[in-house]
Write an enzyme that holds these catalytic residues in place. Sequence first.
Site, PDB file in Angstrom:
ATOM      1  N   SER A 150      -9.726 -11.650  10.223  1.00 48.93           N
ATOM      2  CA  SER A 150     -10.883 -11.664   9.211  1.00 48.93           C
ATOM      3  C   SER A 150     -11.703 -12.793   9.531  1.00 48.93           C
ATOM      4  O   SER A 150     -12.975 -12.512   9.239  1.00 48.93           O
ATOM      5  CB  SER A 150     -10.217 -11.840   7.739  1.00 48.93           C
ATOM      6  OG  SER A 150      -9.354 -12.928   7.745  1.00 48.93           O
ATOM      7  N   LEU A 163      -4.007 -11.806   2.094  1.00 50.37           N
ATOM      8  CA  LEU A 163      -3.652 -10.588   1.345  1.00 50.37           C
ATOM      9  C   LEU A 163      -3.366 -10.833   0.189  1.00 50.37           C
ATOM     10  O   LEU A 163      -3.329 -10.245  -0.875  1.00 50.37           O
ATOM     11  CB  LEU A 163      -2.325 -10.221   2.315  1.00 50.37           C
ATOM     12  CG  LEU A 163      -1.948  -8.725   1.826  1.00 50.37           C
ATOM     13  CD1 LEU A 163      -2.756  -7.679   1.857  1.00 50.37           C
ATOM     14  CD2 LEU A 163      -0.517  -8.547   2.665  1.00 50.37           C
ATOM     15  N   HIS A 216     -10.344  -9.672   4.505  1.00 50.36           N
ATOM     16  CA  HIS A 216      -8.974 -10.463   4.639  1.00 50.36           C
ATOM     17  C   HIS A 216      -8.087  -9.738   5.478  1.00 50.36           C
ATOM     18  O   HIS A 216      -8.528  -8.614   6.228  1.00 50.36           O
ATOM     19  CB  HIS A 216      -8.427 -10.331   3.156  1.00 50.36           C
ATOM     20  CG  HIS A 216      -7.701  -8.907   2.809  1.00 50.36           C
ATOM     21  ND1 HIS A 216      -6.306  -8.596   3.377  1.00 50.36           N
ATOM     22  CD2 HIS A 216      -8.404  -7.972   2.551  1.00 50.36           C
ATOM     23  CE1 HIS A 216      -6.118  -7.291   2.844  1.00 50.36           C
ATOM     24  NE2 HIS A 216      -7.377  -6.827   2.619  1.00 50.36           N
ATOM     25  N   CYS A 217      -7.087 -10.497   6.013  1.00 44.25           N
ATOM     26  CA  CYS A 217      -6.196 -10.048   6.888  1.00 44.25           C
ATOM     27  C   CYS A 217      -4.737 -10.500   6.148  1.00 44.25           C
ATOM     28  O   CYS A 217      -4.812 -10.119   4.779  1.00 44.25           O
ATOM     29  CB  CYS A 217      -6.205 -10.423   8.280  1.00 44.25           C
ATOM     30  SG  CYS A 217      -6.383 -12.000   8.496  1.00 44.25           S
ATOM     31  N   ARG A 218      -3.916 -10.927   6.871  1.00 43.98           N
ATOM     32  CA  ARG A 218      -2.563 -11.360   6.172  1.00 43.98           C
ATOM     33  C   ARG A 218      -2.825 -12.941   5.521  1.00 43.98           C
ATOM     34  O   ARG A 218      -2.516 -13.391   4.690  1.00 43.98           O
ATOM     35  CB  ARG A 218      -1.200 -11.369   7.034  1.00 43.98           C
ATOM     36  CG  ARG A 218      -0.025 -11.979   6.315  1.00 43.98           C
ATOM     37  CD  ARG A 218       1.039 -11.790   7.149  1.00 43.98           C
ATOM     38  NE  ARG A 218       1.353 -10.124   7.388  1.00 43.98           N
ATOM     39  CZ  ARG A 218       1.887  -9.547   6.493  1.00 43.98           C
ATOM     40  NH1 ARG A 218       2.538 -10.011   5.290  1.00 43.98           N
ATOM     41  NH2 ARG A 218       2.226  -8.263   6.627  1.00 43.98           N
TER      42      ARG A 218
END
Length: 694
Positions: free
Chosen positions: A615, A530, A607-609
Amino acid sequence: MATATLTLSPSTIARSITPPPSPPEDSPSPMALALASSTPLPIPNKHLPTPTYTITTKVPSSPVTPPASPPTEKATPLLPISSVLYPPTAHQQISVEPPIYSIDAATAAAAIHQAACHPLPSAEKVFPWLHGLHSDNAVQLTFFSARRKIHQRTPSCWRGVTVVKAGRALESSKLRGAIHPAEILPTMPGCQGFLEVDPKDGFCVRNFHIQTAKLATVSDIIVYGDDRTSKDAIKNIARRIAQAQVKYRSMYMSHPDLEYPQYNTFIVSSPFSEFEQNHPELVAFDSRGLGSGSIPDFPYLERQEMCTMSRATEIAHNVWLGSTSDKEAVNASGLFNICIESCDGAPFPTAPMLRLISRRMKDHTSVQDIEFPASGSVATSNWAKFDIDAIIDMCRWIYFSANPIIIKDADGDTAMEDHDHGKRVLIHCMDGYTETSLLALAYLMYAEGLPAHDAWIHLHREKGRNFFAYQTDLQILLHAQAEILKSSPALKNEADATAFIASIAIPRWVSKLDGSLPSRILPHMYLGNLGHANNPEMLKELGIKRILSIGEFTNWSADEISGWPSEKIMKVENIQDNGVDPLTCRLDKCLDFIDAGKEAGEATLVHCRVGVSRSATICIAEVMKRLNLSVPRAYCYVRARRLNVIIQPHLRFMYELLKWEEAQRTGKSLGVKRELEWPSIAREIALMNRPYSR
């Protein structure tokens, strides 16, 4: 009803992750995996991130017990009506109590092949049971209590084939997916039944290490030995396994609403040499301990991909950046004259030492090896003019070794005896992308006259290098920037250098940079976190023009939002990294978005976190589709390219990828055919992660 909030913190994850079972100390380790190559490959310099997620779910306010399911509801079996091993009456029964059957190598091979070609049950039918639901683990049960109780029972829709090798360890005479008896049976004297591997405390959806033992309980089990294992030893292991099957089944006979299939134990009567002669496609390691290379070996695949990714490339005239394996592979041909290894604990080379090496190179043709401090090893509290001078001295020495001053005669012609094309220099470390970054970036600044931020982008984009740099690397190079550029041969005189340095404006994206860049998985696809997504100016500098957000969304300013067309941003909502939310149903749309970017010549950040689970799953699927790779090979491909962190798709995501692979093959009329079975994939992932676990 009450609301329970579960936080996946490093402590709860660490408590729930336990190592796979080990055999007694006097027996060889069953978990040892020999590499398919006799040449050791570098160990990745990575770490397991421990992301913290807060997951909220509705649970009963009364004592934690799973809700009862309707008495008439039963799980729908997906077992094959018949198989090579079921019913077992087609095979010779060599023991009645407990029941054990005998098969030959051809039958065992047919059973293994048949299992690989049979569709797996859907994820909904085997989860959350595969996560591990111990009756005493209130945390795990609390979270999954919203799921129907029938989904917490042992699934009756699975008929796997577990291959157990009796006798010596698995470094030789190993069939595909074979395990040691200690991985499913207790080693304590007097203990019977299968191992109880469900975690008793903590919350974890990455219990890869328990999959082998859990699925052995719902599998037909084939026991074999190598050509030096006695028949009695094989039969003793088979008897213990068959007794465990009887005990496990008896636990369910008292539940009339459950349908629990019959699973059986089989002994291979043929010698292992018959597998080598007639079924070599099933042999992972032969009787001499040599790998076949045809069956995915996870550690070898990861290191092979890492070496491919970090293969030495020229970043400036006569200066190359690569891994230690490049030095070992090409040094015999005399490719490099100077090899500089960046490593922890190395001191800065002194000026007298460098002069001594220069004199030695005039008299000898041998390769000169030098050490230099690794990236991230220069503490901020130790920044002194001495450190800055040492970095500049090293860059200057490399530059004039690679770019010698040509002496010319009175007529302006080059004196042949003094003609020198320069020394070829290799800057290297074990993984090829972590420890060398400080020196490589400093050298680009010195040789090319680049500010630190331009060197960062130049090394990645123009030079095509994937690298990981630490926050301290960025800070020290920004701190030393003026001194490095004043000394740069690319800036002709002091006045030009002074004017150039005064004109440098540090871009805003640098202040958001923690040192690391998103990981380039494919030319058109990056994997990041992120923080990377919240730095849109940096993404543009890298040539990334599309963003695919999986469950976590950016927090951009109005100006930043206005600089990105809405059609180049895709948000996938309601996907948590909780082991429950499915991702397969979103894959096609996500991959279509990535493909649209590729067609337009635009790279996409996924992306994710943290950039390791949700992701990473999307990226694995894209690699499978784009490069036509199986789940194991695509996993290792992405894992190698995620640089300094280890990807961690949780159990359900990895399982869904196997189901998605089935769908892709079926859509191409290729039929189901797994290169490795789910328990084997989970086992290999657990083994690879074990050295990094805290």
